[in-house]
Structures are given as structure tokens and as C-alpha cells.
Design an enzyme around this catalytic site. Structure first.
Site, PDB file in Angstrom:
ATOM      1  N   LEU A 135     -17.972  -0.976   1.615  1.00 59.52           N
ATOM      2  CA  LEU A 135     -18.777  -0.047   0.806  1.00 59.52           C
ATOM      3  C   LEU A 135     -18.518  -0.262  -0.690  1.00 59.52           C
ATOM      4  CD1 LEU A 135     -18.270   3.286   2.832  1.00 59.52           C
ATOM      5  CD2 LEU A 135     -20.090   1.587   3.083  1.00 59.52           C
ATOM      6  N   GLY A 140     -16.586   2.339  -2.317  1.00 54.47           N
ATOM      7  CA  GLY A 140     -17.311   3.600  -2.486  1.00 54.47           C
ATOM      8  C   GLY A 140     -18.471   3.485  -3.466  1.00 54.47           C
ATOM      9  N   TYR A 152       0.824  -1.216   0.000  1.00 49.33           N
ATOM     10  CA  TYR A 152       0.000   0.000   0.000  1.00 49.33           C
ATOM     11  C   TYR A 152       0.859   1.268   0.000  1.00 49.33           C
ATOM     12  CZ  TYR A 152      -3.947  -2.946   1.652  1.00 49.33           C
ATOM     13  OH  TYR A 152      -4.917  -3.905   1.807  1.00 49.33           O
ATOM     14  N   ASN A 162      -7.474 -13.207   1.780  1.00 48.58           N
ATOM     15  CA  ASN A 162      -7.919 -13.691   0.467  1.00 48.58           C
ATOM     16  C   ASN A 162      -7.600 -15.167   0.241  1.00 48.58           C
ATOM     17  OD1 ASN A 162      -8.780 -10.999  -0.454  1.00 48.58           O
ATOM     18  ND2 ASN A 162      -6.594 -10.529  -0.458  1.00 48.58           N
TER      19      ASN A 162
END
Ligand SMILES: NC(=O)c1ccc[n+]([C@@H]2O[C@H](COP(=O)([O-])OP(=O)(O)OC[C@H]3O[C@@H](n4cnc5c(N)ncnc54)[C@H](OP(=O)(O)O)[C@@H]3O)[C@@H](O)[C@H]2O)c1
Length: 305
Positions: free
Chosen positions: A217, A220, A56, A160
Site C-alpha cells: 500500500l 499507506g 524492527y 532487497n
């Protein structure tokens, strides 16, 4: 309003029920002081657990924020991940392809780099970011034990992983470390419900480990629907939010995830502290079965059989 605390597994670490995800931190354009402010305000809401990954590029700016306050590290549980090697990583140079590497050497190198960037002496929970098709489970378990004995990592998990991959590594880890793996961090949202049926959530429950849920979410998409399905979901969430006297739909999404049996731990991904405050309202929200299944129905587009 503050979120409660829980254990990832019987002998696992204590964490907050909502976790702050820092995947997008490098795009937030914040100064270290602003990142520190975000961490402090999240802590005030009981969000003590933070999620990073080597890939990241969030560890360095997060570490720079931690360096501004020597007392803050001890108030946090830091989760980070290893095992993805993007093109151009380290000594492999620009010619390498993106690949996964869960070899002992790669795990050690990633952990040392994470500790250095975060400016901390230990990682609370280290995850293998994605299943490496060339993984040697015994080699991984032995490296985990060494890292634990060296005090560099306290607990271990995966992200995962399929049910079979989890089973394979869990057996090898448990042979060396009694608490075994403490989580599988997986995608789950009203837009991605496969874990309800592919056995991943049931497996976490069977092993007594809390699943960490990413992109609740939909990155988004649930908030800015641009197709029929996400619009249908948005509308259903709005109705439930109205029934609960809430002006925003995010708490309904997190409450929907928290309703799952098995101690699910949703990850937040927002850069806006006001949106964290909204999300935290999920801590006081209980959905009934009819509301939960209405959201399921909006996702699938049909009633339960
Ligand atoms: N293990 C894995 O493979 C994996 C993969 C992906 C993510 N993760 C973890 O999960 C965390 C959360 O994932 P995510 O970032 O995809 O979470 P998410 O909550 O699904 O999406 C966050 C995105 O939604 C936007 N958003 C939030 N509320 C909004 C609103 N009301 N209106 C419009 N946009 C809104 C945010 O923008 P603003 O910042 O503007 O609010 C942000 O860009 C990550 O940080 C990472 O730690 C793990």
C-alpha cells in the site's frame, strides 16, 4: 473468508498467501494480550506467517504475546531478518555508524538475540535484511548450514537483494543446502513497480522461489493520496473496486499483486484487524488483464506502448 497456503519453493516452507508484517508493531501501543488477540484473529483468517526483523524491535513484544499461550508458536511460521546494525547496536556502542554486517559472527549473534526475544527455539525463515557490500557468500552459506544443523533456523532467504547479489548467494547456499534460498523479500506496489522490469520477479520465477512483497500500500500512501500520481492510482483502484462490488480498494491492490506470475506473497502492514479482514477479500478476487493494466497505466501515467 480465509487465505490459501503455498510453498515458498519446491522444498521450502509452507506459508500463508498473505503475510502479517510487524515492522510497525512497536508503534501500535498494544498490550501483550492485545497482540495475542491480533495474532489469533489473523490465524482465524488463515494468516499463519508473520514477518519481523531484528531492527524492527518487534520481536520482544511479539514474544511477550506468544508467552501468554504456549500452543500458539506451533501454529505460526516466523520470518525474521538479520544483517542491519543500527548505530549503538550491542557492544559496538553509540560511536558506530549504521552499517550492514553479514559476517558469520553477526548472523549468529542476531539469530540468538531473535530466538531469545521471540521466546522460541527455532526461526522458520531467516533473511539477510539488506545486501551487505562486504558480504562473503561462502561464509554466509556456511553459517546458514550450521544454524540449520543446530535446529535454530529451518530455511533461509534474502531481502532487497539485486538479481546479481541473489545469484551469488544462491550458488553458495545451494552448494551446502539443497533447497537453497527460498525467497527474496522486495518492495512492490502500484507506486513502486521496478521489479516488473529490473529482472527480480523473473529471477524468482526462474529459481522457483516466491517473492515476498513489502509495502504493497506504499506505506499507506495509496490510501491517503497526497500527490497527483497516488490520487490517479487511488481513482483507478476505486473504479476496479466498484466493478468487483467491493467497498474498499485494499483487496484490489493485493489481488493486483497476487495476479503476478510466480507465487507472489504480499505482506500486510496494518495494525487494525478490521483492515486485515478487508485485505483478505483479495483471496476470492481475480482481476482481468484489462483491470490489471489499467492500474499499471494509472501508475505510469501512460498507456502501454
Ligand atoms: N524487507 C524490508 O526491507 C521491508 C521494508 C518495509 C516493510 N517490510 C515488511 O513489510 C510489511 C508491510 O510494510 P508496510 O507496513 O509499509 O505496509 P503497507 O501496507 O504498505 O503500509 C501499512 C501502513 O498503511 C496504513 N494503512 C493501511 N490501510 C490504511 C487505510 N485504509 N487508510 C490509511 N492508512 C492505512 C497502516 O496504518 P494502520 O495500522 O492504521 O492500518 C500502516 O501504517 C512490514 O510490516 C514489514 O514486515 C519489509
Amino acid at each position: 473468508m480465509t487465505v490459501s497456503r503455498t510453498r515458498m519453493s519446491a522444498q521450502g516452507p509452507e506459508v500463508s498467501k498473505l503475510i502479517a508484517g510487524y515492522w510497525r508493531l512497536k508503534n501500535w501501543g498494544m498490550t501483550p494480550q492485545q497482540v495475542l488477540g491480533f495474532i489469533e484473529q489473523s490465524l482465524e483468517m488463515g494468516i499463519t506467517t508473520v514477518d519481523h526483523a531484528m531492527v524492527y524491535n518487534s520481536e520482544q513484544p511479539f514474544g511477550e504475546a506468544l508467552a501468554l499461550d504456549s500452543a500458539i508458536r506451533e501454529k505460526l511460521e516466523i520470518v525474521t531478518k538479520c544483517g542491519i546494525r543500527p548505530c549503538g547496536f550491542g557492544e559496538l556502542g553509540a560511536k558506530a555508524v549504521n552499517h550492514y554486517d553479514s559476517s558469520a559472527a553477526a548472523i549468529q549473534q542476531s539469530v540468538d538475540a531473535s530466538l531469545n526475544k521471540l521466546g522460541t527455539e527455532y526461526i522458520d525463515v531467516l533473511l539477510i535484511h539488506r545486501p551487505d557490500f562486504l558480504m562473503n557468500a561462502n561464509e554466509v552459506a556456511e553459517k546458514f548450514l550450521q544454524l540449520k544443523q543446530a535446529g535454530k533456523v529451518r530455511y533461509f532467504g534474502v531481502s532487497n537483494f539485486t538479481t546479481d547479489q541473489f545469484e551469488l548467494l544462491q550458488k553458495a547456499v545451494k552448494a551446502l543446502i539443497p533447497e537453497g534460498l527460498v525467497t527474496n523479500q522486495i518492495e512492490f506496489s502500484p507506486l513502486y513497480m521496478e521489479p516488473l522490469e529490473n529482472g527480480l520477479l523473473d529471477q524468482c520465477a526462474r529459481h522457483g522461489v516466491a517473492p515476498m512483497l513489502w509495502s504493497c500500500l506504499g506505506g499507506g500512501r495509496l490510501m491517503t493520496p497526497n500527490d497527483e500520481r497516488s490520487q490517479r492510482l487511488h481513482d483507478a483502484l476505486r473504479i476496479v473496486a466498484d466493478e468487483c462490488n467491493l467497498s474498499d480498494i485494499e483487496p484490489v491492490v493485493y489481488a493486483w499483486a497476487l495476479t503476478l506470475p510466480g507465487n507472489a506473497l504480499p505482506l500486510l502492514g496494518t495494525s487494525k484487524i478490521e483492515r486485515v479482514k478487508v485485505a483478505v477479500q483479495a483471496a476470492n478476487l481475480t482481476l482481468n488483464r484489462e483491470q490489471w493494466y489499467r492500474i499499471w497505466e494509472a501508475s505510469t501515467g501512460h498507456a502501454v506502448p
